[in-house]
Design an enzyme around this catalytic site. Sequence first.
Site, short mmCIF file in Angstrom:
data_model
loop_
_atom_site.label_atom_id
_atom_site.label_comp_id
_atom_site.label_asym_id
_atom_site.label_seq_id
_atom_site.Cartn_x
_atom_site.Cartn_y
_atom_site.Cartn_z
CE LYS A 151 -1.98 3.09 1.70
NZ LYS A 151 -1.90 4.45 1.12
CD GLU B 285 12.30 0.69 10.75
OE1 GLU B 285 12.82 1.65 11.30
OE2 GLU B 285 12.68 -0.49 10.91
CB CYS C 238 12.52 9.03 9.56
SG CYS C 238 13.64 7.96 8.67
CD GLU D 243 9.09 12.92 11.96
OE1 GLU D 243 7.95 12.46 11.99
OE2 GLU D 243 10.08 12.29 11.55
#
Length: 493
Positions: free
Chosen positions: A174, A249, A283, A384
């Site tokens: 996906k 992750e 990330c 973040e």
Amino acid sequence: MTQVFQAFIDGQGTDSVSGETLSITNPATGQVVAQAAKCGQPDLEKAVAAAEKAGPAWAATPVGERSKVLLKAASLIMANQQELAELETMEHGSPIRKTMNFDVPLCAEQLEYFAGVARAMTGETLPVGPWCLSTTVREPLGIVGLITPWNFPALMVVWKLGAALVTGNTCIVKPPSIAPLTTLKLAEILTEAGAPAGTVNVVTGPGEKIGEAMVRHPKIAKIGFTGDTATGKRIMQVASDHVKPVGLELGGKNAFIVLDDADVDAAVQGAVFGAFFNSGQVCAAASRFYIHDSIYDDFAAKFVEAAKALRFGDPMDMATVIGPVAYAAHRDKIEAYIADAKQSGATLLLGGERPQTEETKDGYFVPPTIFGDCDQNARFMREEIFGPVVGLCRFSDTDEAIGLANDTPFGLSASLWTRDTAKGIALAGQIKAGTVWINEHLIIFCDTPWGGCKESGWGKDLSKMVLEEYTLTKHIYVDLTGQPEKPWYGILK
Ligand code: NDP
């Protein structure tokens, strides 16, 4: 009329059962450039049926043969380098200079790595006793669901797909809704390379619907996920109903620590790369900078000068090193963090305003932005941002710097800059993160494990460790005594 990209199920392109599509926008221009199938539950059921049908034969295919498919795919990726790079630049905005020279070649290299390392996968014979053979074998899990993010659309799927396929699983991917096109092209390439129909399926569509349906699906044995921490938490909750394993992750808020004995010029080079590569949509991007007081002013001045020189603009221009961010709402979110930083009292050293040039006015551009003398507790220093925005803080004592670096819910990565390697290694042991670089930031190899701790998730991508993520270690015990009576039966007699 824009091109319509079909989903990829059972070895071929296919429209969604509903006939609905998603619009794909080029973030450099704000224009809709393609449509992709908007899949739902019926499409997922078709993909599961195809993956189930293909499963036994693929699992029984010797690993050496599966490896050859990956090697062939790696060479086809390079043969299609230009098309893949242009597709990724168009759907994601990453500069063509990067997609051509970094993303696409690295996709090929990763498949070559997985093709090789899987052949060295072993079980163990365990010295339980002379009366038995006790051994472990590694088996595919079955159908695995791979849910990927938009920040490196091609690389993130290759990380997972390469490892899952070569270990004998069949896969349902996906991809991110805003950037699914490179994944569809990669599925075609793998099929052309010999992956049998049903081993690689791609269902494009909204994550909350089709992604979550994958997590719930009883025939999908595992979910490999890269994405936002909030989505990862949701996936864990849903997966718990089925006791389904998930690899996560997730996000990061990565510290960049410059000690007083560091080579400042080298640290500045590393800071520019660590903070602004891929417009900070990484990330592991360097985000919180802790600089020793004695070198802070020197570092800050040089960092600003170096970042100012980065050419941002049209990502299709080979001279561009910073393109737009991936979509309008993400640009707005980054700008909200910039506003928060300004309000927190941090000093704006560079950027901070939406560019208004002819080249950038219709796209989603955020310039490299640096704040100085930041408050560790300001929102933009804790959450973040996933954009080209960083904050610098001063410290005077190394323990204080380590404390600041660890003062975060995340645990993905960090870097330490020092001329004293032994000290760097000792300090690396005090940082809670999946990766600590010394005198480098952001470098990742196929050979090295990748994955965090705390709210950055668990499990590993890359390296030989990833093979464990996609296999079941089965223990097989064989009685060698040939005797009907065993000493331990006595306990029931
Ligand atoms: P998201 O979590 O929004 O999306 C990731 C994927 O999950 C997309 O395919 C998305 O689909 C899908 N999804 C969304 N909601 C659900 C749900 N409820 N159930 C199942 N699937 C769902 O992340 P982003 O795409 O915004 O990616 C950026 C994030 O990824 C950042 O936080 C970044 O730190 C992290 N990341 C982590 C890395 C690591 O190695 N630790 C590497 C790269 C990125 P849709 O697109 O349709 O919403």
